[in-house]
Design an enzyme around this catalytic site. Structure first.
Site, short mmCIF file in Angstrom:
data_model
loop_
_atom_site.label_atom_id
_atom_site.label_comp_id
_atom_site.label_asym_id
_atom_site.label_seq_id
_atom_site.Cartn_x
_atom_site.Cartn_y
_atom_site.Cartn_z
N ARG A 34 0.74 -1.22 -0.04
CA ARG A 34 -0.08 0.05 0.06
C ARG A 34 0.99 1.19 -0.15
O ARG A 34 0.23 2.42 -0.47
CB ARG A 34 -0.69 -0.04 1.05
CG ARG A 34 -2.04 -1.04 1.10
CD ARG A 34 -3.06 -0.95 2.18
NE ARG A 34 -4.13 -1.68 2.18
CZ ARG A 34 -5.11 -2.16 2.99
NH1 ARG A 34 -5.37 -0.99 3.83
NH2 ARG A 34 -6.19 -2.85 2.69
N ASP A 145 -15.80 9.80 7.85
CA ASP A 145 -14.73 8.74 7.62
C ASP A 145 -13.69 9.61 7.64
O ASP A 145 -13.20 10.73 7.54
CB ASP A 145 -14.81 8.05 6.33
CG ASP A 145 -14.02 6.78 6.21
OD1 ASP A 145 -14.80 5.77 6.53
OD2 ASP A 145 -12.86 6.67 6.06
#
Length: 275
Positions: A34, A145
């Protein structure tokens, strides 16, 4: 990219401090996959070099990019199904009767690309069609979020068929969506208009959240330490009206916070009422 054990531990400490996410020791591969692009584009010599840069003031964009990359955004429509049945058949009928003179306020924490808050909005729409006159002051769903990238997608409310096929029935697709651009489908305005999105770190302050009638905080506490879970649940309680409802993921609970929450067995499913 070769990551030493020391560098991995250093990054794990940074990530937990920044956003609360706990990485297990066997998740080193996740960091490699990632963060590879960020390390390459920033020409960082090592993961340790990246963490040292993140630790210096004035790197908010880099911090945001790293958190966006490391956040798991697994989501689908009407996830686990029974929480939405509980919402429609138990929670909304009670609130329609007890709080008819108030605006209905719901918080969807860790909302990812919007499937959860929009599923909630669809349930409200279905409930109101068979219970005319309820919630006359309207409904407001605040969806939050930490990941700014997923919030952009959520606000757009446009989904490809692959995403729509994960939990959304053909009946609801026809009822709540209309054909959009590039073979995507756009959510109809009446469902979208109930939801407002904003960035929020669950480790920080919940300014502007609440007082809520319902909080969905599902499948996110599993990423935090026991101490941080407790802190988050205590802060969520402060956002709930007395008697308000909390819905957690299937493998999550309020642990020993029995002084704050009452457990309600719905069979299937468990919900919590704020004391």
């Amino acid at each position: 990219m070769n990551i030493t054990e020391q560098e991995f531990e250093q990054f794990c400490r940074y990530l937990e401090q920044a956003c609360g996410i706990l990485l297990a020791k066997h998740k080193q591969y996740l960091v490699e996959s990632r963060l590879g692009k960020i390390l390459q584009e920033g020409e960082y010599k090592s993961l340790g070099d990246l963490v040292n840069t993140l630790s210096r003031p004035g790197n908010s964009e880099l911090k945001e990019a790293v958190i966006n990359a490391m956040t798991t955004n697994e989501t689908l429509w009407f996830r686990d199904n029974h929480p939405y049945e509980i919402l429609k058949n138990i929670i909304l009928p009670e609130l329609a009767e007890s709080r008819s003179g108030q605006r209905l306020k719901i918080w969807s924490a860790a909302c990812s690309t919007g499937q959860e808050p929009y599923s909630i909005s669809m349930i409200i729409d279905e409930f109101k069609k068979v219970n005319s006159g309820v919630f006359r002051l309207g409904e407001e769903i605040t969806a939050t979020d930490i990941c700014t990238r997923v919030l952009e997608k959520a606000r757009a409310a446009e989904y490809e068929m692959l995403a729509l096929g994960r939990g959304l029935s053909q009946e609801r697709l026809k009822q709540f969506f209309e054909p959009g651009k590039n073979e995507a489908w756009s959510l109809k305005k009446e469902i979208k208009s109930r939801v407002r999105f904003r960035e929020l770190n669950l480790l920080g302050l919940y300014t502007g959240i609440g007082p809520c009638d319902i909080v969905f905080c599902r499948n996110v506490l599993i990423y935090f330490s026991t101490e941080r879970k407790r802190d988050i649940l205590q802060k969520i309680h402060k956002t709930l009206r007395p008697g308000g409802f909390l819905l957690l993921g299937a493998s999550e609970s309020v642990a020993d916070l029995n002084d704050l929450y009452e457990m309600i067995h719905c069979r299937p499913g468990i919900i919590y009422r704020a004391k």
